[in-house]
Write a protein that holds these residues in place. Sequence first.
Motif, mmCIF file in Angstrom:
data_model
loop_
_atom_site.group_PDB
_atom_site.id
_atom_site.type_symbol
_atom_site.label_atom_id
_atom_site.label_comp_id
_atom_site.label_asym_id
_atom_site.label_seq_id
_atom_site.Cartn_x
_atom_site.Cartn_y
_atom_site.Cartn_z
ATOM 1 N N LYS A 210 0.836 -1.197 0.000
ATOM 2 C CA LYS A 210 0.000 0.000 0.000
ATOM 3 C C LYS A 210 0.877 1.255 0.000
ATOM 4 C CE LYS A 210 -3.873 -2.258 0.247
ATOM 5 N NZ LYS A 210 -4.806 -2.275 -0.912
ATOM 6 N N PRO A 211 0.547 2.255 -0.833
ATOM 7 C CA PRO A 211 1.327 3.505 -0.845
ATOM 8 C C PRO A 211 0.881 4.449 0.270
ATOM 9 C CG PRO A 211 -0.351 3.583 -2.543
ATOM 10 C CD PRO A 211 -0.470 2.230 -1.886
ATOM 11 N N VAL A 212 1.830 5.206 0.808
ATOM 12 C CA VAL A 212 1.526 6.178 1.857
ATOM 13 C C VAL A 212 2.312 7.456 1.615
ATOM 14 C CG1 VAL A 212 0.939 4.498 3.647
ATOM 15 C CG2 VAL A 212 3.320 5.209 3.349
ATOM 16 N N ARG A 213 1.856 8.531 2.242
ATOM 17 C CA ARG A 213 2.576 9.808 2.244
ATOM 18 C C ARG A 213 3.018 10.095 3.667
ATOM 19 N NH1 ARG A 213 -1.552 14.032 0.593
ATOM 20 N NH2 ARG A 213 -2.904 12.627 1.783
ATOM 21 N N LEU A 214 4.183 10.682 3.788
ATOM 22 C CA LEU A 214 4.740 10.948 5.110
ATOM 23 C C LEU A 214 5.187 12.395 5.227
ATOM 24 C CD1 LEU A 214 7.044 7.801 5.228
ATOM 25 C CD2 LEU A 214 4.900 8.053 6.488
ATOM 26 N N LEU A 215 4.959 12.963 6.393
ATOM 27 C CA LEU A 215 5.537 14.248 6.771
ATOM 28 C C LEU A 215 6.492 14.003 7.919
ATOM 29 C CD1 LEU A 215 2.498 16.721 6.700
ATOM 30 C CD2 LEU A 215 4.466 16.721 5.177
ATOM 31 N N GLY A 216 7.604 14.682 7.925
ATOM 32 C CA GLY A 216 8.575 14.490 8.987
ATOM 33 C C GLY A 216 9.894 15.139 8.646
ATOM 34 N N ARG A 217 10.976 14.412 8.885
ATOM 35 C CA ARG A 217 12.299 14.962 8.588
ATOM 36 C C ARG A 217 13.245 13.831 8.187
ATOM 37 N NH1 ARG A 217 11.601 14.631 13.998
ATOM 38 N NH2 ARG A 217 13.244 13.571 15.207
ATOM 39 N N GLN A 218 14.149 14.149 7.286
ATOM 40 C CA GLN A 218 15.175 13.198 6.881
ATOM 41 C C GLN A 218 16.351 13.334 7.834
ATOM 42 O OE1 GLN A 218 16.580 13.692 2.869
ATOM 43 N NE2 GLN A 218 17.960 11.922 2.974
ATOM 44 N N SER A 221 20.918 9.600 5.258
ATOM 45 C CA SER A 221 20.638 8.953 3.982
ATOM 46 C C SER A 221 19.693 7.773 4.166
ATOM 47 C CB SER A 221 21.950 8.480 3.348
ATOM 48 O OG SER A 221 21.709 7.772 2.159
ATOM 49 N N ASN A 222 18.556 7.807 3.458
ATOM 50 C CA ASN A 222 17.570 6.731 3.469
ATOM 51 C C ASN A 222 16.990 6.434 4.855
ATOM 52 O OD1 ASN A 222 19.566 6.083 1.082
ATOM 53 N ND2 ASN A 222 17.591 5.215 0.538
ATOM 54 N N TYR A 223 17.021 7.421 5.738
ATOM 55 C CA TYR A 223 16.424 7.265 7.066
ATOM 56 C C TYR A 223 15.522 8.470 7.326
ATOM 57 C CZ TYR A 223 15.867 6.557 12.076
ATOM 58 O OH TYR A 223 15.332 6.373 13.336
ATOM 59 N N PHE A 224 14.232 8.194 7.577
ATOM 60 C CA PHE A 224 13.232 9.256 7.682
ATOM 61 C C PHE A 224 12.419 9.058 8.954
ATOM 62 C CE2 PHE A 224 9.298 11.506 6.644
ATOM 63 C CZ PHE A 224 9.749 12.616 5.951
ATOM 64 N N VAL A 225 12.302 10.116 9.740
ATOM 65 C CA VAL A 225 11.484 10.096 10.957
ATOM 66 C C VAL A 225 10.172 10.812 10.640
ATOM 67 C CG1 VAL A 225 11.279 10.821 13.355
ATOM 68 C CG2 VAL A 225 13.483 10.041 12.469
ATOM 69 N N ALA A 226 9.071 10.078 10.710
ATOM 70 C CA ALA A 226 7.766 10.620 10.320
ATOM 71 C C ALA A 226 7.026 11.216 11.515
ATOM 72 C CB ALA A 226 6.919 9.531 9.682
ATOM 73 N N THR A 227 6.345 12.311 11.259
ATOM 74 C CA THR A 227 5.476 12.911 12.270
ATOM 75 C C THR A 227 4.006 12.755 11.901
ATOM 76 O OG1 THR A 227 5.669 15.060 11.148
ATOM 77 C CG2 THR A 227 7.187 14.617 12.968
ATOM 78 N N ARG A 228 3.776 12.444 10.637
ATOM 79 C CA ARG A 228 2.404 12.194 10.170
ATOM 80 C C ARG A 228 2.458 11.201 9.013
ATOM 81 N NH1 ARG A 228 -2.856 14.972 9.354
ATOM 82 N NH2 ARG A 228 -2.194 16.682 10.714
#
Length: 265
Positions: A210-218, A221-228
Motif C-alpha cells: 500500500k502507498p503512503v505519504r509521510l511528513l517528517g524529517r530526513q 541517507s535513506n532514514y526518515f522520521v515521520a510525524t504524520r
Amino acid sequence: MDKTKLNLKILEKIKSNKIKPKARWQFLLKNYLTWAVSFVTLIISAASFSTMVYLVKFNDLALKDEIKKSSLEILLLTLPYFWIIFLAIFIFLIYYNIKKTKSGYRYPIWLLSLISLSASIFLGSIFSILGWGAKLDASLSKNAPFYGEMINPQMEFWSNPNQGRLLGLVVSSLNEEGSFQLLDKDKDIWLVQLPSALNGNISELINIGKPVRLLGRQESSNYFVATRIMPLASGRHFFERMHKKEESLIPFHPGPGWRRQQNIE
C-alpha cells in the motif's frame, strides 16, 4: 465589366479547368463529420477537466503549516499543468472544427472559445461527479509513461524527503520498534521511524503493498522520521507497477546512513 460578361468568363474558366460541382451529400457529410469530431473533442476536453478537478482536490492546502509552505506555493507546485495545457489544446480544436462548419464562420473567436470552455467545464463537472476523473487518473497511473514526472505533479511534490515529504510503497510490516521499510517512486528503499505516539493510531495504514505519504524529517541517507502518515489518493495505482510480485522489488542494500537493518517480511 457587366454581369453578363462576368458570368461568361466564369463559365469559360469552369470549362477550361474542367471544374465539376460537388454533390450536396458531400457537403453534408463533411459538415456532419466536422460536428462529430467536435463532439468527440468536447468529450476529451471534458474528461481532461474532470481529471484536473480530481487532482486539485488533493493539493493538501490544509497541511500548509506542517508542510511549511504558503497556500499559493503549494498550489503552484501541485497544479496539474499537463491537464491545463491538454484542455487548452482541445478547446482550440473544438473552436477550429466549429469554425469549419457551414455557419461557424459567422461567430467570433472569443465567443466560440467561451462556448467551448463553458461546455467543457459543464460536461467535465458531470464527469467529475460520476467519478470518471478518478477512473481516468487510476488508469493513467497504472499505464502511462512519465505519470509521476508530468501527469500528476503531486508525485514529485511528495517526493522531497529533504523538505520533509516522502512518498512510497510499504514493503515491510511495522515492527516492535515502530519502524518499517518504504520503496519510493525512484525505487530507493527507506527506513521510516514512527514516534511511539503515532503507532497505535496508524498501524492500519502500514500494509505491505500500500502507498503512503509521510511528513517528517530526513535524519540521514535513506532514514526518515515521520510525524504524520497518510494514505495516497491520486496516483495510488502508480505503485502497482512495482508490486506485481514481492520478488520484483529491488533487493535491500543498507546504505551508510541507516541506523539499523530490518528484514523485509
